[in-house]
Design a protein around this motif. Structure first.
Motif, PDB file in Angstrom:
ATOM      1  N   UNK A   5      10.431  -6.529  -5.111  1.00 35.67           N
ATOM      2  CA  UNK A   5      11.069  -6.479  -4.669  1.00 35.67           C
ATOM      3  C   UNK A   5      11.330  -6.973  -2.878  1.00 35.67           C
ATOM      4  N   UNK A   6      11.855  -8.112  -2.928  1.00 35.50           N
ATOM      5  CA  UNK A   6      11.956  -9.063  -1.303  1.00 35.50           C
ATOM      6  C   UNK A   6      11.664  -7.691  -0.219  1.00 35.50           C
ATOM      7  N   UNK A   7      12.593  -6.554  -0.299  1.00 32.21           N
ATOM      8  CA  UNK A   7      11.863  -5.622   1.114  1.00 32.21           C
ATOM      9  C   UNK A   7      11.708  -4.280   0.636  1.00 32.21           C
ATOM     10  N   UNK A   8      10.203  -3.926   0.017  1.00 32.58           N
ATOM     11  CA  UNK A   8       9.550  -2.705   0.064  1.00 32.58           C
ATOM     12  C   UNK A   8       8.630  -2.171   1.560  1.00 32.58           C
ATOM     13  N   UNK A   9       8.053  -1.738   1.535  1.00 37.65           N
ATOM     14  CA  UNK A   9       7.625  -0.655   2.139  1.00 37.65           C
ATOM     15  C   UNK A   9       6.040  -0.936   1.262  1.00 37.65           C
ATOM     16  N   UNK A  10       5.462  -2.125   2.382  1.00 38.81           N
ATOM     17  CA  UNK A  10       3.495  -2.353   1.321  1.00 38.81           C
ATOM     18  C   UNK A  10       2.922  -2.264   0.687  1.00 38.81           C
ATOM     19  N   UNK A  11       2.713  -0.687   2.025  1.00 32.67           N
ATOM     20  CA  UNK A  11       1.816   0.475   2.064  1.00 32.67           C
ATOM     21  C   UNK A  11       2.254   1.738   1.365  1.00 32.67           C
ATOM     22  N   UNK A  12       3.612   0.875   0.406  1.00 33.08           N
ATOM     23  CA  UNK A  12       3.657   1.942  -0.571  1.00 33.08           C
ATOM     24  C   UNK A  12       3.099   1.847  -1.674  1.00 33.08           C
ATOM     25  N   UNK A  40      -0.302  -2.180   0.358  1.00 42.57           N
ATOM     26  CA  UNK A  40      -2.331  -2.496   1.424  1.00 42.57           C
ATOM     27  C   UNK A  40      -2.317  -1.190   2.603  1.00 42.57           C
ATOM     28  N   UNK A  41      -3.212  -0.603   2.019  1.00 45.43           N
ATOM     29  CA  UNK A  41      -4.332  -0.098   3.333  1.00 45.43           C
ATOM     30  C   UNK A  41      -3.890  -0.714   4.567  1.00 45.43           C
ATOM     31  N   UNK A  42      -3.816  -0.329   5.348  1.00 42.90           N
ATOM     32  CA  UNK A  42      -3.943  -0.505   6.903  1.00 42.90           C
ATOM     33  C   UNK A  42      -5.249  -0.135   7.760  1.00 42.90           C
ATOM     34  N   UNK A  43      -6.256   0.778   7.400  1.00 47.30           N
ATOM     35  CA  UNK A  43      -7.088   1.155   7.919  1.00 47.30           C
ATOM     36  C   UNK A  43      -8.183   0.630   7.365  1.00 47.30           C
ATOM     37  N   UNK A  44      -8.766   0.381   5.447  1.00 43.84           N
ATOM     38  CA  UNK A  44      -9.198  -0.187   5.365  1.00 43.84           C
ATOM     39  C   UNK A  44      -9.608  -1.923   4.785  1.00 43.84           C
ATOM     40  N   UNK A  45      -7.953  -2.496   5.109  1.00 50.48           N
ATOM     41  CA  UNK A  45      -7.229  -4.056   5.325  1.00 50.48           C
ATOM     42  C   UNK A  45      -7.732  -4.209   4.309  1.00 50.48           C
ATOM     43  N   UNK A  46      -7.403  -3.266   3.823  1.00 50.63           N
ATOM     44  CA  UNK A  46      -7.471  -4.131   1.865  1.00 50.63           C
ATOM     45  C   UNK A  46      -6.292  -3.932   0.966  1.00 50.63           C
TER      46      UNK A  46
END
Length: 237
Positions: A5-12, A40-46
């Motif tokens: 999907x081109x537009x999506x929330x990568x944190x989910x 993508x998890x911003x807290x672990x940067x992974x």
């Protein structure tokens, strides 16, 4: 990998497809497989990937770290090196040496006045070709296959076997790595499979017979016939 999907929330968890490379030497030798999700998890940067219920994580790395790692041998390089050594020692080298020693025994027996032993030894050398040619005649009704393999199979089959194993070295697979559908259709995989089949044929016909014959010769001669060459390749059965 890349998200679908081109537009999506990568944190989910986001549907994605992963790239699988089947030809390391070919820049375009890869294909895409869907069915995974990433986030993508911003807290672990992974990055985290979920594939068939299993989760994998990817840490961030920088160019200097990648360049330093590329200078040394990694596990893949070591496994590839061991694969080459194993293939050379146990698959490629034994075949020509085995044929040469069997021919030497047969010709030597004929020269030294033992036509029975010599004929049996040379006949066993031709046995895999006769079996292969007969199989081709039964399945394909090809008398040409039967004729050429019966007469020249003693040299065609070993060369064919060694060629297939040498070809497989161009596309090594790691131990335990599953065979993908694309790999199964590749000529590298098919060549290796044919070589294994020919090696099995040779082991169950010629090698088994040569071992029995040579042991009988040594026992009948009272273990005094020092002209018999027992090559370990015959013990591959």
């Amino acid at each position: 990998f890349r998200t679908i999907e081109k537009e999506s929330n990568i944190e989910n968890p986001t549907p994605a497809k992963i790239q699988l490379r089947n030809e390391n030497w070919n820049e375009d030798g890869f294909y895409w497989v869907e069915g995974v999700s990433v986030r993508f998890d911003t807290s672990t940067d992974k990055w985290y990937m979920i594939d068939d219920g299993d989760s994998y994580s990817f840490s961030r790395c920088f160019q200097p770290e990648v360049m330093d790692a590329a200078k040394g041998l990694d596990n893949v390089s070591i496994l590839n090196f061991l694969h080459v050594i194993k293939t050379m020692v146990f698959k490629i080298c034994p075949m020509p040496v085995d044929v040469v020693t069997d021919l030497w025994n047969g010709v030597n027996f004929l020269i030294t006045g033992n036509p029975v032993w010599g004929t049996l030894c040379l006949g066993l050398t031709m046995l895999p070709g006769i079996v292969y040619g007969l199989t081709g005649f039964v399945h394909n009704k090809s008398s040409w296959d039967f004729l050429r393999f019966s007469l020249f199979g003693w040299i065609i089959l070993p060369v064919w076997t060694v060629y297939g194993f040498c070809k497989s070295l161009c596309h090594p697979r790691q131990p335990g790595q599953p065979v993908t559908e694309v790999e199964a259709m590749s000529h590298y995989f098919k060549s290796e499979e044919v070589s294994h089949q020919l090696k099995t044929l040779e082991a169950n016909t010629e090698s088994m017979g040569q071992v029995v014959l040579n042991v009988c010769i040594l026992m009948i001669s009272g273990l005094q016939d020092k002209e018999v060459l027992l090559f370990p390749g015959d013990l591959q059965l």
